[in-house]
Each structure stands twice: as C-alpha cells, then as structure tokens.
Design an enzyme around this catalytic site. Structure first.
Site, PDB file in Angstrom:
ATOM      1  N   ASN A  10       0.875  -1.185   0.000  1.00  0.00           N
ATOM      2  CA  ASN A  10       0.000   0.000   0.000  1.00  0.00           C
ATOM      3  C   ASN A  10       0.910   1.232   0.000  1.00  0.00           C
ATOM      4  O   ASN A  10       1.530   1.533   1.009  1.00  0.00           O
ATOM      5  CB  ASN A  10      -0.887  -0.033   1.253  1.00  0.00           C
ATOM      6  CG  ASN A  10      -1.668   1.253   1.449  1.00  0.00           C
ATOM      7  OD1 ASN A  10      -1.788   2.065   0.537  1.00  0.00           O
ATOM      8  ND2 ASN A  10      -2.223   1.429   2.645  1.00  0.00           N
ATOM      9  N   TRP A  11       0.945   1.911  -1.137  1.00  0.00           N
ATOM     10  CA  TRP A  11       1.858   3.054  -1.259  1.00  0.00           C
ATOM     11  C   TRP A  11       1.298   4.317  -0.597  1.00  0.00           C
ATOM     12  O   TRP A  11       2.000   5.329  -0.519  1.00  0.00           O
ATOM     13  CB  TRP A  11       2.163   3.322  -2.734  1.00  0.00           C
ATOM     14  CG  TRP A  11       3.213   2.407  -3.313  1.00  0.00           C
ATOM     15  CD1 TRP A  11       3.824   1.365  -2.675  1.00  0.00           C
ATOM     16  CD2 TRP A  11       3.778   2.470  -4.633  1.00  0.00           C
ATOM     17  NE1 TRP A  11       4.739   0.766  -3.518  1.00  0.00           N
ATOM     18  CE2 TRP A  11       4.731   1.427  -4.732  1.00  0.00           C
ATOM     19  CE3 TRP A  11       3.573   3.284  -5.739  1.00  0.00           C
ATOM     20  CZ2 TRP A  11       5.472   1.197  -5.891  1.00  0.00           C
ATOM     21  CZ3 TRP A  11       4.305   3.061  -6.896  1.00  0.00           C
ATOM     22  CH2 TRP A  11       5.260   2.027  -6.970  1.00  0.00           C
ATOM     23  N   LYS A  12       0.044   4.260  -0.168  1.00  0.00           N
ATOM     24  CA  LYS A  12      -0.577   5.446   0.466  1.00  0.00           C
ATOM     25  C   LYS A  12      -0.384   6.679  -0.434  1.00  0.00           C
ATOM     26  O   LYS A  12      -0.369   6.539  -1.654  1.00  0.00           O
ATOM     27  CB  LYS A  12      -0.016   5.660   1.868  1.00  0.00           C
ATOM     28  CG  LYS A  12      -0.036   4.383   2.707  1.00  0.00           C
ATOM     29  CD  LYS A  12       0.200   4.650   4.151  1.00  0.00           C
ATOM     30  CE  LYS A  12       0.327   3.326   4.887  1.00  0.00           C
ATOM     31  NZ  LYS A  12       0.265   3.473   6.322  1.00  0.00           N
ATOM     32  N   HIS A  93      -9.347   1.023   5.419  1.00  0.00           N
ATOM     33  CA  HIS A  93      -8.052   1.239   6.061  1.00  0.00           C
ATOM     34  C   HIS A  93      -8.254   2.191   7.239  1.00  0.00           C
ATOM     35  O   HIS A  93      -9.050   3.124   7.169  1.00  0.00           O
ATOM     36  CB  HIS A  93      -7.056   1.822   5.058  1.00  0.00           C
ATOM     37  CG  HIS A  93      -5.643   1.794   5.547  1.00  0.00           C
ATOM     38  ND1 HIS A  93      -5.174   2.681   6.489  1.00  0.00           N
ATOM     39  CD2 HIS A  93      -4.616   0.965   5.250  1.00  0.00           C
ATOM     40  CE1 HIS A  93      -3.903   2.402   6.739  1.00  0.00           C
ATOM     41  NE2 HIS A  93      -3.540   1.363   6.007  1.00  0.00           N
ATOM     42  N   GLU A  95      -6.613   4.579   8.257  1.00  0.00           N
ATOM     43  CA  GLU A  95      -6.384   5.996   7.933  1.00  0.00           C
ATOM     44  C   GLU A  95      -7.608   6.606   7.264  1.00  0.00           C
ATOM     45  O   GLU A  95      -7.810   7.824   7.323  1.00  0.00           O
ATOM     46  CB  GLU A  95      -5.120   6.134   7.062  1.00  0.00           C
ATOM     47  CG  GLU A  95      -3.864   5.874   7.884  1.00  0.00           C
ATOM     48  CD  GLU A  95      -2.663   5.389   7.097  1.00  0.00           C
ATOM     49  OE1 GLU A  95      -2.672   5.462   5.854  1.00  0.00           O
ATOM     50  OE2 GLU A  95      -1.703   4.910   7.740  1.00  0.00           O
ATOM     51  N   GLU A 168      -5.160  -5.155  10.835  1.00  0.00           N
ATOM     52  CA  GLU A 168      -4.116  -4.139  10.989  1.00  0.00           C
ATOM     53  C   GLU A 168      -4.340  -3.364  12.285  1.00  0.00           C
ATOM     54  O   GLU A 168      -5.123  -2.403  12.314  1.00  0.00           O
ATOM     55  CB  GLU A 168      -4.168  -3.145   9.825  1.00  0.00           C
ATOM     56  CG  GLU A 168      -3.929  -3.763   8.470  1.00  0.00           C
ATOM     57  CD  GLU A 168      -3.349  -2.738   7.505  1.00  0.00           C
ATOM     58  OE1 GLU A 168      -2.267  -3.003   6.985  1.00  0.00           O
ATOM     59  OE2 GLU A 168      -3.955  -1.676   7.310  1.00  0.00           O
ATOM     60  N   GLY A 174       2.823   1.900  10.655  1.00  0.00           N
ATOM     61  CA  GLY A 174       3.805   2.966  10.470  1.00  0.00           C
ATOM     62  C   GLY A 174       4.570   3.332  11.724  1.00  0.00           C
ATOM     63  O   GLY A 174       5.241   4.361  11.772  1.00  0.00           O
ATOM     64  N   SER A 213       3.683  -2.519  10.233  1.00  0.00           N
ATOM     65  CA  SER A 213       5.141  -2.537  10.398  1.00  0.00           C
ATOM     66  C   SER A 213       5.788  -3.858   9.983  1.00  0.00           C
ATOM     67  O   SER A 213       6.785  -4.287  10.571  1.00  0.00           O
ATOM     68  CB  SER A 213       5.519  -2.170  11.838  1.00  0.00           C
ATOM     69  OG  SER A 213       5.127  -0.829  12.113  1.00  0.00           O
ATOM     70  N   GLY A 234       2.891  -1.290   4.235  1.00  0.00           N
ATOM     71  CA  GLY A 234       2.919   0.118   3.886  1.00  0.00           C
ATOM     72  C   GLY A 234       4.325   0.569   3.537  1.00  0.00           C
ATOM     73  O   GLY A 234       4.804   0.411   2.413  1.00  0.00           O
ATOM     74  N   GLY A 235       5.021   1.133   4.519  1.00  0.00           N
ATOM     75  CA  GLY A 235       6.332   1.739   4.293  1.00  0.00           C
ATOM     76  C   GLY A 235       7.319   0.852   3.550  1.00  0.00           C
ATOM     77  O   GLY A 235       8.048   1.329   2.666  1.00  0.00           O
TER      78      GLY A 235
HETATM   79  C1  PEP Z   1      -0.591  -0.026   6.083  1.00  0.00           C
HETATM   80  O1  PEP Z   1      -0.636   1.154   5.808  1.00  0.00           O
HETATM   81  O2  PEP Z   1      -1.526  -0.756   5.739  1.00  0.00           O
HETATM   82  C2  PEP Z   1       0.558  -0.519   6.827  1.00  0.00           C
HETATM   83  C3  PEP Z   1       0.506  -1.723   7.286  1.00  0.00           C
HETATM   84  O3  PEP Z   1       1.622   0.338   6.952  1.00  0.00           O
HETATM   85  P1  PEP Z   1       3.078  -0.030   7.567  1.00  0.00           P
HETATM   86  O4  PEP Z   1       3.507  -1.317   6.945  1.00  0.00           O
HETATM   87  O5  PEP Z   1       3.938   1.132   7.160  1.00  0.00           O
HETATM   88  O6  PEP Z   1       2.907  -0.155   9.038  1.00  0.00           O
END
Ligand code: PEP
Length: 256
Positions: A10-12, A93, A95, A168, A174, A213, A234-235
């Site tokens: 997920n590049w957000k 999500h 966010e 999640e 993050g 993470s 994500g990251g």
């Molecule tokens: C996400 O945004 O779905 C996520 C899991 O981010 P990260 O891996 O950066 O925690």
C-alpha cells in the site's frame, strides 16, 4: 479459490511516476514466485501507468466510493478504478476510518460496490492502542468485521476468491511496533469465526492478511503463523529492496 499467500503493498499518498521504476523491479522479481500473489496499491494517479508497467503483479486502488457515479467531488467510483486498470481495492483502512470518518456501514457499502463491479477487495479492520490496552481488542475487531463484511448475492458471489481481510492493529501501522505473533494468531482466529458465521464454508477460504510494520526481519515469523494468509505492507513496499524480501519470506522457492 486461491490459497497462495497474498503480499500487497500500500503506497498510500506516496509516489509520482518516478516510483514506477520500483514497481517494475518488484514485478520482475514477483514473476519468479508464481506461488505467491503479489500486488501494489499505488495512489490513484498512478494506477493506469502502473497497469501498463507490470505484468506479474496485481494493481489496486486504496479506496473507492460506494456510488457508481455522481456529485462526489474528489472521490473515485469502483468502476472507475476498474476502468483505470485496477484489479482490487483496499477499503476500510484505519487511515480512512479515522481521517475520513468512515463507519463500518460505509466500508460495507464500498466493499459491496467494488465486488459488484468485478474488483477484488481487501477489507481492513483493527483496534486502537487504547482498545488493546483496555482488553477490548477482540470485541472491537469482531464488531468491525461483522459491520463491514459485504452482504447480498451480487457482492458475495465474489467470496472467497475476491475478498481478503486485513487485520491491521492501528498502533502497529507505520510505528515500527509489530503485533506479537500469538496476538495475531488469536485475532485471525476471531476473524475466521466471523467469516464462517457470515459466509458458511466460503468463509473458511477467505485469506486473512496481517498488516502493521511488516518488514524483512519480521515477515517470515508472521507469514508462517497459523491463519496468516499474507501481508499488507505500507512503508516497506515503497522500494523493491525493502519489499522483495517480504515476498520471499512468504515461503515459495523462486523459479529461474
Ligand atoms: C498499512 O498502511 O496498511 C501498513 C501496514 O503500513 P506499515 O507497513 O507502514 O505499518
């Protein structure tokens, strides 16, 4: 039904066309892991270009509107994502739930709209830190999934092939703080129970991903855990260097 591990980036709100080079590198390596389903969800501006750039991996949106068209400035309909080349969309999500006030009912309507137009769906749920510390994590997540799962014949015709659920924990996204494997296993068991209650036998085959993470160091332990069908990343999905070890950790031997 797909039993392949599902590894999704997920590049957000990150990336311009320059980041397509990373997607190409991910795609080239993912082609060597036919036993693993790999996908990226870039910002909406990159969906069409990413679709053109890759061949082995899936391409997804990060959100959609529940309506197919209309006066919803700035929003994107599921059918428009599909038209741009998306295979799936992430809904619910944290966010979006927190930053855009999305309720379970809204998430459910989005999931139904996406499945009905032929997209796959990754439906996210997860508790906050206060909810976990208060001992309510499983109750909260069970309530979220019960309220968010798509219903109705047109939508559930896509279950289990086109529906995945992502657990999640909000406090793990993050932050570099990953959930304990035993807590992930316990929560995935709760989610499995709710999926079976909603869909009967079809609920047994819906893949449940972990997100929060995930990185090259912790991916193997999480992906090997009971009931974990993949990862939402994500990251660590923004570069091939960070993402590919997570794909490799899903356990398949690469082919040459
Ligand atoms: C996400 O945004 O779905 C996520 C899991 O981010 P990260 O891996 O950066 O925690």
């Amino acid at each position: 039904m797909s039993t392949r591990p599902y590894i999704v980036g997920n590049w957000k709100m990150n990336g311009t066309r320059a980041l397509l080079a990373e997607a190409r590198a991910i795609d080239r390596s993912a082609a060597r892991y036919p036993g693993i389903q790999v996908a990226l969800a870039p910002p909406a501006t990159l969906i069409a270009a990413l679709r053109e750039a890759v061949s082995a991996i899936g391409v997804g949106g990060q959100d959609c509107h529940a309506e197919a068209k209309g006066a919803f400035t700035g929003d994107i309909a599921a059918v428009q994502l599909k038209d741009a080349g998306a295979d799936f969309v992430i809904v619910g999500h944290s966010e979006r739930r927190a930053g855009h006030g999305e309720s379970d009912a809204i998430v459910k309507a989005k999931a139904e709209a996406a499945l009905e137009c032929g997209l796959g769906v990754i439906l996210c749920v997860g508790e906050s830190l206060a909810e976990r510390d208060g001992g309510h994590a499983e109750t909260i997540v069970a309530r979220q999934i019960d309220g968010s799962l798509p219903q109705g014949d047109a939508a559930t015709a896509g279950v289990p092939e086109r529906l995945a659920v992502a657990y999640e924990p909000v406090w793990a996204i993050g932050t570099g703080r990953v959930a304990a494997v035993e807590d992930v296993v316990a929560m995935h068991a709760v989610l499995r129970e709710r999926l079976i209650a909603a869909y009967g036998d079809a609920g047994k085959d819906v893949r449940i991903l972990y997100g929060g993470s995930v990185n090259a160091s912790n991916a193997a332990a999480l992906l090997e855990a009971e009931g974990v069908g993949g990862a939402l990343v994500g990251g660590a999905s923004l570069t091939a260097e960070a993402f590919l070890p997570i794909v490799a950790a899903a356990g398949d031997e690469p082919v040459d």
